[in-house]
Design a protein around this motif. Structure first.
Motif, short mmCIF file in Angstrom:
data_model
loop_
_atom_site.label_atom_id
_atom_site.label_comp_id
_atom_site.label_asym_id
_atom_site.label_seq_id
_atom_site.Cartn_x
_atom_site.Cartn_y
_atom_site.Cartn_z
N THR A 181 -3.48 -3.74 16.27
CA THR A 181 -3.94 -3.70 14.88
C THR A 181 -5.31 -3.06 14.78
O THR A 181 -5.59 -2.33 13.84
CB THR A 181 -4.00 -5.12 14.31
OG1 THR A 181 -2.81 -5.79 14.66
CG2 THR A 181 -4.15 -5.10 12.82
N MET A 182 -6.15 -3.34 15.78
CA MET A 182 -7.49 -2.77 15.73
C MET A 182 -7.43 -1.26 15.87
O MET A 182 -8.22 -0.54 15.25
CB MET A 182 -8.35 -3.36 16.84
CG MET A 182 -9.82 -3.23 16.56
SD MET A 182 -10.78 -4.12 17.73
CE MET A 182 -10.61 -3.11 19.17
N LEU B 211 -9.64 -9.42 11.34
CA LEU B 211 -8.72 -8.72 12.24
C LEU B 211 -7.59 -9.64 12.67
O LEU B 211 -6.42 -9.24 12.71
CB LEU B 211 -9.48 -8.20 13.46
CG LEU B 211 -8.65 -7.59 14.58
CD1 LEU B 211 -7.93 -6.37 14.06
CD2 LEU B 211 -9.51 -7.24 15.75
N LEU C 282 -8.12 -1.29 5.82
CA LEU C 282 -8.43 -0.42 6.95
C LEU C 282 -7.52 -0.70 8.13
O LEU C 282 -7.01 0.21 8.78
CB LEU C 282 -9.89 -0.64 7.35
CG LEU C 282 -10.50 0.31 8.36
CD1 LEU C 282 -10.61 1.67 7.73
CD2 LEU C 282 -11.86 -0.19 8.77
N ALA D 203 -6.58 5.08 12.35
CA ALA D 203 -5.42 5.86 11.95
C ALA D 203 -5.59 6.33 10.50
O ALA D 203 -6.43 5.83 9.77
CB ALA D 203 -4.16 5.02 12.08
N LYS D 204 -4.77 7.30 10.15
CA LYS D 204 -4.83 7.83 8.79
C LYS D 204 -4.25 6.79 7.83
O LYS D 204 -3.29 6.10 8.16
CB LYS D 204 -4.01 9.10 8.71
CG LYS D 204 -4.45 10.04 7.62
CD LYS D 204 -3.70 11.35 7.74
CE LYS D 204 -2.98 11.70 6.47
NZ LYS D 204 -1.68 11.12 6.28
N ARG D 205 -4.83 6.71 6.62
CA ARG D 205 -4.28 5.77 5.65
C ARG D 205 -3.06 6.38 4.99
O ARG D 205 -3.02 7.56 4.69
CB ARG D 205 -5.32 5.45 4.59
CG ARG D 205 -6.63 5.01 5.19
CD ARG D 205 -7.41 4.28 4.18
NE ARG D 205 -8.80 4.23 4.56
CZ ARG D 205 -9.59 3.19 4.35
NH1 ARG D 205 -9.12 2.13 3.77
NH2 ARG D 205 -10.84 3.21 4.70
N GLU D 206 -2.07 5.53 4.80
CA GLU D 206 -0.79 6.05 4.31
C GLU D 206 -0.69 6.03 2.79
O GLU D 206 0.19 6.65 2.22
CB GLU D 206 0.37 5.22 4.88
CG GLU D 206 0.42 5.20 6.39
CD GLU D 206 0.87 6.52 6.96
OE1 GLU D 206 1.35 7.36 6.18
OE2 GLU D 206 0.73 6.72 8.17
N THR D 207 -1.58 5.32 2.15
CA THR D 207 -1.47 5.18 0.69
C THR D 207 -1.65 6.53 0.01
O THR D 207 -2.51 7.31 0.39
CB THR D 207 -2.55 4.23 0.18
OG1 THR D 207 -2.64 3.12 1.04
CG2 THR D 207 -2.25 3.78 -1.22
N ASN E 30 -3.67 0.47 7.38
CA ASN E 30 -3.43 1.87 6.96
C ASN E 30 -3.25 2.02 5.46
O ASN E 30 -2.38 2.76 5.01
CB ASN E 30 -2.20 2.45 7.65
CG ASN E 30 -2.44 2.64 9.11
OD1 ASN E 30 -3.53 2.33 9.59
ND2 ASN E 30 -1.48 3.16 9.80
N LEU F 127 -2.99 8.20 -3.23
CA LEU F 127 -3.83 7.86 -4.37
C LEU F 127 -3.24 8.54 -5.59
O LEU F 127 -3.66 9.63 -5.97
CB LEU F 127 -5.25 8.32 -4.10
CG LEU F 127 -5.91 7.59 -2.94
CD1 LEU F 127 -7.23 8.22 -2.60
CD2 LEU F 127 -6.10 6.14 -3.28
N PRO G 22 -2.85 8.51 -9.14
CA PRO G 22 -3.34 9.25 -10.31
C PRO G 22 -4.31 10.37 -9.95
O PRO G 22 -4.42 11.34 -10.68
CB PRO G 22 -4.05 8.17 -11.14
CG PRO G 22 -3.72 6.88 -10.52
CD PRO G 22 -3.34 7.14 -9.12
N ASP G 23 -4.98 10.24 -8.80
CA ASP G 23 -5.90 11.29 -8.39
C ASP G 23 -5.16 12.48 -7.79
O ASP G 23 -5.45 13.63 -8.09
CB ASP G 23 -6.91 10.75 -7.36
CG ASP G 23 -7.64 9.55 -7.90
OD1 ASP G 23 -7.66 9.41 -9.13
OD2 ASP G 23 -8.18 8.76 -7.11
N HIS H 62 -5.41 0.60 14.57
CA HIS H 62 -5.06 1.21 13.29
C HIS H 62 -6.28 1.49 12.43
O HIS H 62 -6.18 2.15 11.41
CB HIS H 62 -4.09 0.31 12.53
CG HIS H 62 -2.69 0.50 12.95
ND1 HIS H 62 -1.88 1.44 12.37
CD2 HIS H 62 -1.96 -0.08 13.91
CE1 HIS H 62 -0.71 1.41 12.96
NE2 HIS H 62 -0.72 0.48 13.89
N MET H 63 -7.43 0.96 12.85
CA MET H 63 -8.66 1.24 12.12
C MET H 63 -8.91 2.74 12.07
O MET H 63 -9.46 3.26 11.11
CB MET H 63 -9.82 0.54 12.84
CG MET H 63 -10.71 -0.24 11.94
SD MET H 63 -11.62 -1.45 12.87
CE MET H 63 -12.65 -0.45 13.87
#
Ligand code: SF4
Ligand code: SF4
Lengths: 180, 321
Positions: free
Chosen positions: A20-21, B282, B40, A26-30, B43, A32, A34-35, A23-24
């Motif tokens: 999990t750490m 975490l 964070l 990693a690229k965010r999958e969300t 993801n 955005l 409306p932007d 993933h800090m």
């Protein structure tokens, strides 16, 4: 519970914490939304439009097939006739607060008049604003089928559409042929 | 002479007020920080709409909470229902008073500092018990029963895991404990005490993976299912305060408090506390919630013997030296 089991269990926990750490970074999958606008494939079933023929005339012939096939019965229209005998919808309403965007109306429509396009930004503050009238539904273009003209395919002879030669009429029917 | 006394009292008052206000603000802000940090780790973005990177989310939440209907159920025991969140809020906030942030920066220097923490953590059980019972709701009662069983069984070794540290420092006083770690932080000689204290501390503030009392999926929301508005907010912020308290206590007990090179004491204390808060977040992001009986089993069968062994060995080595 053996000692080995306990140690293994503890290590899997530590491993999952570590993963999990990781993933800090990693690229965010969300997305955005409306932007950044989203890309929807052309087959996406969103807002419903009424399209026009390539020659700019109304496609819908008020056959009511879409209204019949609609599982939630959110389409209502009334047939009317112009002086050439051609049918057209006097009014055409779709209640988008009920529509489930199943696309069955598009499947049923013989003239490709009603089409679902990739546009999902339909939200509104008042429920009654979600009832789209013919004016709101109609667009000037042909939608997804640029060259399709119903009266070229059908055998029906129609006064207003005499300018476009009916393809079905132009080829004489060979009554002895078995081929379709 | 009177004049000096007055100024002294005023400065004390100001300091106390400042610390308490700061802690409450930090714990409220932590609710935002936690969501961002969870994002964070998973993801995604947390709240990032209000203000610069969502920094005003706290104010939006506050407005929302203040304007929600603050409903007291008709079927509840009113007085106990209202007093429960207050207890939850106050008990962990009181512990702040004993925590030394720096050599000279603390509210009160109690000789029984760590005992006070244990007492308050024991009293906090009442808030859950009251909330669960007075709500007159089956889910709330079940959540409360779970929470109390969990807190009681984890409180046993919450105390025991600290005993090694106390034996080394020869004092219950938090400042003495920090001073006893001048040369080596307690995390090394007391490693198992440290581990079990982290686990028990997590269970104490009902954080994941020990969020049995709340467990949204099975119990709707556990003991605070009937709470709304500001009363819910007190439970909510109280949880974050206890998170800060537990992190601060870990810092004091095992990581040498304000000790550290280069920077001044506050900075070290702050950094260490924030490190543990982030570590807890975490943990929340990575570990699933174990089954209820497994938690109790784990506490009694694994953690308690470890802490007892740790205590025995510590005593042995202290007698040896
Ligand atoms: S998409 Fe489905 S629900 Fe919507 S109008 Fe067409 S047939 Fe009716
Ligand atoms: S939209 Fe198509 S199916 Fe519906 S009435 Fe018009 S022609 Fe018929």
């Amino acid at each position: 519970m053996s000692i080995q089991y306990i140690i293994l269990a503890i290590f899997t926990q530590i491993r999952s914490i570590f993963l999990t750490m990781k993933h800090m970074f990693a690229k965010r999958e969300t997305r955005l939304y409306p932007d950044h606008s989203v890309y929807l494939s052309p087959r996406y079933r969103g807002r419903i439009v009424l399209t026009k023929n390539p020659d700019g005339k109304e496609r819908c012939v008020a056959c009511n097939l879409c209204s019949v096939v609609c599982p939630v019965s959110c389409i209502s229209l009334q047939k009317s006739q112009n002086k050439f005998g051609r049918w057209f919808p006097l009014f055409f309403r779709i209640n988008f607060s009920r529509c489930i965007f199943c696309g069955l109306c598009e499947e049923a429509c013989p003239t490709a008049a009603i089409q679902l396009i990739p546009d999902f930004e339909l939200s509104d503050f008042n429920r009654k604003d979600l009832v789209y009238k013919k004016n709101d539904l109609s667009i000037l273009g042909t939608g997804k089928y640029h060259n399709y003209n119903f009266y070229e395919k059908t055998g029906v002879y129609n006064q207003i559409d005499t300018s476009t030669k009916n393809s079905a009429h132009s080829i004489p029917v060979n009554i002895k042929d078995l081929l379709p | 002479m009177m004049h000096v006394n007055f100024i002294h009292v005023l400065s004390l008052f100001c300091k106390t007020f400042m610390i308490v206000f700061l802690i409450i603000f930090c714990s409220a802000f932590l609710s935002f920080v936690e969501r961002r940090v969870l994002g964070l780790f998973q993801n995604r973005f947390g709240p990032n709409r209000v203000g610069w990177f969502g920094s005003l989310q706290l104010i939006a939440d506050m407005i929302k909470m203040l304007f929600k209907e603050d409903w007291v159920p008709l079927f509840s025991r009113k007085f106990i229902f209202i007093i429960a969140p207050v207890i939850a809020f106050i008990t962990s906030l009181l512990v702040i008073a004993t925590i030394p942030f720096d050599k000279n920066f603390y509210i009160i220097n109690l000789n029984i500092g760590i005992l006070f923490f244990l007492i308050m953590s024991a009293v906090s059980v009442y808030s859950i018990l009251f909330a669960g019972w007075s709500s007159n709701n089956k889910y709330a009662l079940l959540g409360a029963v779970r929470a109390i069983a969990q807190t009681l069984s984890y409180e046993v070794f919450l105390g025991f895991s600290l005993m090694g540290v106390i034996a080394r420092a020869n004092s219950f006083n938090l400042i003495c404990i920090v001073n006893s770690q001048k040369y080596i932080w307690n995390i090394i000689p007391q490693f198992f005490g440290f581990l079990t204290f982290i686990i028990a501390g997590l269970a104490l503030c009902h954080r994941h993976p020990f969020d049995q009392p709340e467990s949204e999926q099975e119990l709707a929301d556990g003991y605070h299912i009937e709470y709304s508005g500001m009363k819910f907010g007190m439970f909510f912020i109280g949880q974050y305060i206890s998170l800060i308290v537990v992190s601060a206590i870990i810092t004091v007990m095992f990581l040498g408090g304000w000790n550290g090179p280069f920077f001044s004491g506050y900075v070290w204390f702050f950094l260490k506390t924030v490190f543990f808060i982030m570590f807890f977040i975490l943990l929340r992001a990575s570990l699933p919630r174990p089954r209820y009986d497994k938690i109790l089993y784990f506490g009694w069968i694994i953690c308690l013997p470890i802490t007892l062994l740790n205590l025995i060995f510590t005593a042995f080595f202290i007698l040896l030296i």
